[in-house]
Design a protein around this motif. Structure first.
Motif, mmCIF file in Angstrom:
data_model
loop_
_atom_site.group_PDB
_atom_site.id
_atom_site.type_symbol
_atom_site.label_atom_id
_atom_site.label_comp_id
_atom_site.label_asym_id
_atom_site.label_seq_id
_atom_site.Cartn_x
_atom_site.Cartn_y
_atom_site.Cartn_z
ATOM 1 N N THR A 136 6.253 15.677 3.237
ATOM 2 C CA THR A 136 5.779 14.868 1.855
ATOM 3 C C THR A 136 4.916 13.836 1.957
ATOM 4 O O THR A 136 6.041 12.367 2.953
ATOM 5 N N VAL A 137 4.184 13.386 1.362
ATOM 6 C CA VAL A 137 3.894 11.544 1.702
ATOM 7 C C VAL A 137 3.656 10.646 0.161
ATOM 8 O O VAL A 137 4.243 10.703 -0.786
ATOM 9 N N ASP A 138 4.857 9.773 0.880
ATOM 10 C CA ASP A 138 5.057 8.256 -0.575
ATOM 11 C C ASP A 138 4.289 7.121 -0.337
ATOM 12 O O ASP A 138 3.792 6.773 0.628
ATOM 13 N N VAL A 139 3.933 7.495 -2.037
ATOM 14 C CA VAL A 139 2.576 6.697 -1.912
ATOM 15 C C VAL A 139 2.553 5.283 -2.275
ATOM 16 O O VAL A 139 1.908 4.887 -2.087
ATOM 17 N N ASN A 140 3.742 4.987 -1.587
ATOM 18 C CA ASN A 140 4.274 3.237 -1.913
ATOM 19 C C ASN A 140 3.380 3.053 -0.845
ATOM 20 O O ASN A 140 3.289 1.862 -0.460
ATOM 21 N N LEU A 141 2.952 3.883 0.502
ATOM 22 C CA LEU A 141 2.802 3.373 2.091
ATOM 23 C C LEU A 141 0.917 2.756 0.966
ATOM 24 O O LEU A 141 0.764 1.689 2.351
ATOM 25 N N ILE A 142 0.036 3.079 0.050
ATOM 26 C CA ILE A 142 -1.462 3.008 0.428
ATOM 27 C C ILE A 142 -1.087 1.735 -0.575
ATOM 28 O O ILE A 142 -0.380 0.872 -1.087
ATOM 29 N N PRO A 143 -2.500 0.831 0.886
ATOM 30 C CA PRO A 143 -1.797 -0.151 0.052
ATOM 31 C C PRO A 143 -2.949 -0.380 -0.911
ATOM 32 O O PRO A 143 -4.132 -0.699 -1.434
ATOM 33 N N SER A 144 -1.927 -0.954 -1.978
ATOM 34 C CA SER A 144 -3.119 -0.921 -3.788
ATOM 35 C C SER A 144 -4.193 -1.971 -3.674
ATOM 36 O O SER A 144 -5.233 -1.217 -4.654
ATOM 37 N N GLN A 145 -3.922 -3.012 -3.543
ATOM 38 C CA GLN A 145 -5.050 -3.879 -3.442
ATOM 39 C C GLN A 145 -6.389 -4.028 -2.891
ATOM 40 O O GLN A 145 -7.317 -4.004 -3.064
ATOM 41 N N LEU A 146 -6.083 -2.827 -1.794
ATOM 42 C CA LEU A 146 -7.568 -2.406 -1.358
ATOM 43 C C LEU A 146 -8.108 -1.231 -1.872
ATOM 44 O O LEU A 146 -8.853 -1.022 -0.977
ATOM 45 N N VAL A 147 -7.769 -0.660 -2.755
ATOM 46 C CA VAL A 147 -7.674 0.432 -2.919
ATOM 47 C C VAL A 147 -8.939 0.326 -3.914
ATOM 48 O O VAL A 147 -8.963 -0.202 -4.780
#
Length: 460
Positions: A136-147
């Motif tokens: 399971t992946v924790d989506v807290n890891l995704i850099p939201s500003q660059l999405v």
């Protein structure tokens, strides 16, 4: 010129479609039926065709929903799962409101409610380092500003990606052409003046070597304050428990006291020898059934389930819900950097580094010690009140021990603090093969997750 209702409807539909997807349809032309303008006056249909449709939604074999960066900016959320859980394809799983179980403050997403371990998370089409041993992946890891966009594939993905994509795939696509400097600040607070959320991020990027290369860097900080169940009317009375700080006992069926002794200790009649009995702070006994002889210490934890209109319960039950967290606190630091370089028209080498550190906490009511056989008290215990001693002495075996269940509020709440350090390094080469529209992308990735858990308030 006379125009029929059908032709008007088709023209209106065409204009609406072009307004919704600007620039998506190019090279459009009208096919005119034989007879020219005279035929159009008779109400013949005007057919419009197009090519080079830009969005994957319209050409993919599997159903795809695309969420753009503007949707993320418009909502003002600080976590990506908050945005995705508003979509009908998702069933909220472990997130910022998950206190029991909390999974350490992670944000997991579940397509169609089939489970977080059946929803594959990708970033730029590549797997993200998992935060649990089930993948399971924790989506807290995704850099939201660059999405730049989020593609949600809801069918047919397991044939490509395997069993962890049975529910579907969520692909976070990052901006790869970021230029300049961008700073974002977000602050929010609830109508009840609590639950403050603050986020700050800074991104910079640009080209080098006459546009052959591109580099970008993003750093961000997010802080979220906790909210307790007791702070909201809809959740402050919940979690009824028969294990309270006042203690409780159910006498052994093979060694019951007499009803006369119980009535004397209670100072009233109506109790049964098989009821559950507790101990008031003044040393007297009370009956959990009907709250007979109960002397409340006061407060919503003791009186919550006795309030009419709030799930009224005539029996005594300890209100644990008010002491639990409704929204989990979190502090998070993110760093993401990416560099790519065009060697030639057929080869582009790239490297990106992802690092995330965050700490979160979950909190439950004080630890209960409630067993059917294990927590036994001998009659020699000096803290047994006199009223209870008289009841114990009326048993067939007055020297036998008795069962005691209790919630240990003196030790405070059961609190679990989680600290995560996660990083992932990906490097590879991609490009066009020169054979038709065939492309390639070969890469290697290494990721690591370190989790430190500190628990307090538990009783062994």
């Amino acid at each position: 010129m006379k125009t029929t209702g059908k032709a008007q409807l088709l023209r209106s539909t065409l204009l609406a479609a072009l307004a919704i997807v600007p620039g998506a349809v190019t090279g459009a032309y009208a096919q005119q039926a034989p007879g020219g303008p005279a035929a159009e006056e008779k109400g013949d249909v005007v057919v419009v065709t197009g090519s080079r449709i830009a969005r994957q939604d319209y050409v993919a074999n599997s159903p795809i929903v695309t969420v753009g960066a503007e949707d993320l900016a418009a909502t003002g959320v600080t976590t990506l799962d908050t945005l995705l859980n508003e979509m009908p394809q998702f069933v909220p799983a472990i997130n910022q409101t998950s206190n029991n179980p909390s999974n350490g403050g992670q944000a997991n997403i579940s397509l169609r409610g089939l489970g977080t371990n059946r929803t594959l998370i990708l970033m730029n089409g590549r797997r993200v380092v998992p935060s649990n041993n089930d993948g399971t992946v924790d989506v807290n890891l995704i850099p939201s500003q660059l999405v730049k966009s989020i593609e949600v594939v809801t069918g047919g993905a397991s044939s490509t990606y395997g069993s962890d994509a049975i529910a579907g795939v969520v692909n976070f696509i990052l901006r790869d052409d970021f230029q300049g400097l961008e700073a974002n600040l977000t602050y929010g607070i609830t109508e009840q003046d609590d639950g403050e959320q603050f986020s700050a991020s800074l991104a910079t990027g640009g080209s080098f070597d006459e546009g052959k290369g591109h580099a970008m860097l993003m750093v961000s900080y997010n802080d979220r304050d906790p909210i307790y169940n007791g702070d909201r009317p809809f959740s402050k009375i919940s979690g009824a428990s028969g294990t309270s700080p006042l203690g409780s006992t159910t006498f052994d069926s093979t060694n019951l006291p007499t009803l006369a002794a119980i009535n004397t200790a209670m100072g009233s009649t109506g109790a049964a020898v098989t009821d559950q009995f507790g101990f008031n702070n003044n040393g007297t006994l009370f009956d959990y059934v009907g709250r007979r002889n109960f002397v409340s210490p006061g407060g919503i934890t003791y009186d919550g389930f006795a309030q009419p209109g709030a799930f009224f319960n005539p029996d005594f039950a300890f209100n644990t819900g008010a002491l639990n967290l409704n929204v989990l606190p979190q502090k998070r630091y993110n760093l993401f950097s990416a560099v790519d370089y065009d060697i030639n028209e057929h080869a582009n080498v790239y490297t990106n580094v992802l690092f995330t550190q965050y700490d979160s906490a979950s909190e439950l009511a004080a630890s209960p010690a409630a067993t059917s056989t294990g927590f036994r008290v001998p009659v020699s215990n000096p803290f047994i009140p006199a009223s209870m001693r008289a009841v114990l002495a009326s048993r067939a075996n007055p020297l036998g021990s008795f069962l005691l269940n209790k919630r240990f509020t003196a030790l405070g709440a059961r609190r679990s603090e989680e600290l995560y350090d996660v990083y992932q390094i990906t490097t590879g080469i991609k490009g066009e093969t020169g054979l038709g529209d065939w492309t390639y992308d070969a890469y290697a990735s290494y990721g690591r997750t370190d989790r430190t858990s500190i628990q307090t308030g538990n009783v062994s």
